[in-house]
Design an enzyme around this catalytic site. Sequence first.
Site, short mmCIF file in Angstrom:
data_model
loop_
_atom_site.label_atom_id
_atom_site.label_comp_id
_atom_site.label_asym_id
_atom_site.label_seq_id
_atom_site.Cartn_x
_atom_site.Cartn_y
_atom_site.Cartn_z
N LYS A 1 17.45 0.50 -29.53
CA LYS A 1 17.02 0.15 -30.90
C LYS A 1 16.14 1.25 -31.46
O LYS A 1 15.41 1.93 -30.72
CB LYS A 1 16.32 -1.21 -30.96
CG LYS A 1 14.95 -1.33 -30.27
CD LYS A 1 13.76 -1.31 -31.20
CE LYS A 1 12.66 -0.50 -30.60
NZ LYS A 1 11.34 -0.76 -30.54
N ASP B 1 10.07 -7.24 -28.44
CA ASP B 1 11.29 -6.58 -28.93
C ASP B 1 12.57 -7.22 -28.43
O ASP B 1 13.66 -6.81 -28.82
CB ASP B 1 11.30 -5.11 -28.47
CG ASP B 1 10.59 -4.20 -29.44
OD1 ASP B 1 10.29 -4.64 -30.56
OD2 ASP B 1 10.34 -3.05 -29.06
O1 C5P Z 1 5.71 -7.80 -25.90
P1 C5P Z 1 5.57 -6.47 -25.23
O2 C5P Z 1 5.38 -6.59 -23.75
O3 C5P Z 1 6.67 -5.52 -25.59
O4 C5P Z 1 4.26 -5.83 -25.83
C1 C5P Z 1 3.50 -4.88 -25.12
C2 C5P Z 1 2.10 -4.82 -25.70
O5 C5P Z 1 2.13 -4.23 -27.01
C3 C5P Z 1 1.45 -6.16 -25.92
O6 C5P Z 1 0.79 -6.60 -24.76
C4 C5P Z 1 0.46 -5.87 -27.04
O7 C5P Z 1 -0.70 -5.24 -26.53
C5 C5P Z 1 1.19 -4.84 -27.87
N1 C5P Z 1 1.89 -5.44 -29.01
C6 C5P Z 1 1.17 -5.88 -30.10
N2 C5P Z 1 1.81 -6.45 -31.18
C7 C5P Z 1 3.15 -6.56 -31.20
C8 C5P Z 1 3.93 -6.08 -30.12
C9 C5P Z 1 3.28 -5.54 -29.04
O8 C5P Z 1 -0.07 -5.80 -30.12
N3 C5P Z 1 3.74 -7.10 -32.27
#
Ligand code: C5P
Length: 292
Positions: A12, A139
Site C-alpha cells: 500500500k 493498516d
Molecule cells: O497499529 P500499528 O501496530 O501499525 O501501529 C504502530 C504504532 O504507530 C502504534 O503503536 C502507535 O504508536 C502509532 N500509530 C498511531 N496512530 C495511528 C497508527 C499508528 O499513533 N493511527
Amino acid sequence: MSGELVVAAPAKINLFLHIGEKRGDGYHDLESLVAFVACGDEIRLEADDGISLSVDGPFAAQLGSGDDNVVLRAAQRLAERSDAQSGVRIMLRKILPVAAGLGGGSADAAAVLRGLVHLWNIETSREALLEIAASLGADVPVCIGCGTAWMEGRGERVRPLPQVPKAGVLLVNPGVPISTAQVFANLETRRELGMLSPQTPFEDLYALVGFLRETTNDLEIPARRIAPVIGEVLREIAVLPDILLARMSGSGATCFGLFATDESARTAGLLLRARHSEWWIAETVFADVRCT
Ligand code: C5P
C-alpha cells in the site's frame, strides 16, 4: 500440491497522510488516500494440523518467523473467532523491505485472513473480517480490500473509492527500517482533519496529482529526523525525468515517485539504480484489481 492457495499481498502507498490529535487509546486520528501497487509479498497457504509460518525471499532475514509475527496472529485470531478445526502452514515470500511504510506486514496479515476464509471454508461477513483486521494493526483493515480507499480514524474506517488513474510508480527505500511508533512519538504538529473531500473518480492522473499537491505526508518531518537519508531519497526522486510527484509513504522510509507511464517509471528506476545501487528500487504500477 493439492489444497494449496496462493494469495497476493500488494503493497500500500499513502498518497497523502494527514495526522490529527492523539486519542485516548494512544493512537492518532488520521486521514489518508491509500492506493495499492502491483508489487508485494507472496503468500502460500496449505491446510495442516497446526498453525505455522516459514519465511523466505530477499527480506526474510530481517523478519524472522517469531511467534509474534502479525501473520501468525492473524491466523490464530481467525481460528479462535470462527471455531475453525483445521490449521494452516503459511509460507511467506518477503519481497518488500520490512518496516518500510508500505504496509508489508499489514498486507501479509490481510492476505492470510482473506485466504483462510477460502481455505477453511468459513462463513464470515466483510465487517467481521474488518474487525479482526483492526485488532491486528491500524493498516490491516485497508489491506483487506486492497483497492483505492479513503482511510480515517486510527485506520479502521475505510471507504472504498474508484481506483486511481493508471500511473507508473517508482518505490525507493534506502535500507533503513523505521519503527512507526517512534515516528509518531517524534511528531510535533497535529492538524484539524475532515476538511478534504476529493472529487472522485479523478478524471486523470493530472487531476489526482493536482489534488495531492494540496496535501502532504505529516510523518515526513518526524521520519526525516530519525532517518535523514529520506531527504536525500526525496531529492533524488524529485529530479528524475518526467517525475510528477515525489513523496514518502506511511511512516517511511520508502518514498514513491509518480509518472505518467510505466515506461517513464522504468527509465527513472534505471537512472536511480545507477546512482544508488545500495537502495531498494522497484518499478511498478497502481494495481487495477481489488481483493474483496
Ligand atoms: O497499529 P500499528 O501496530 O501499525 O501501529 C504502530 C504504532 O504507530 C502504534 O503503536 C502507535 O504508536 C502509532 N500509530 C498511531 N496512530 C495511528 C497508527 C499508528 O499513533 N493511527
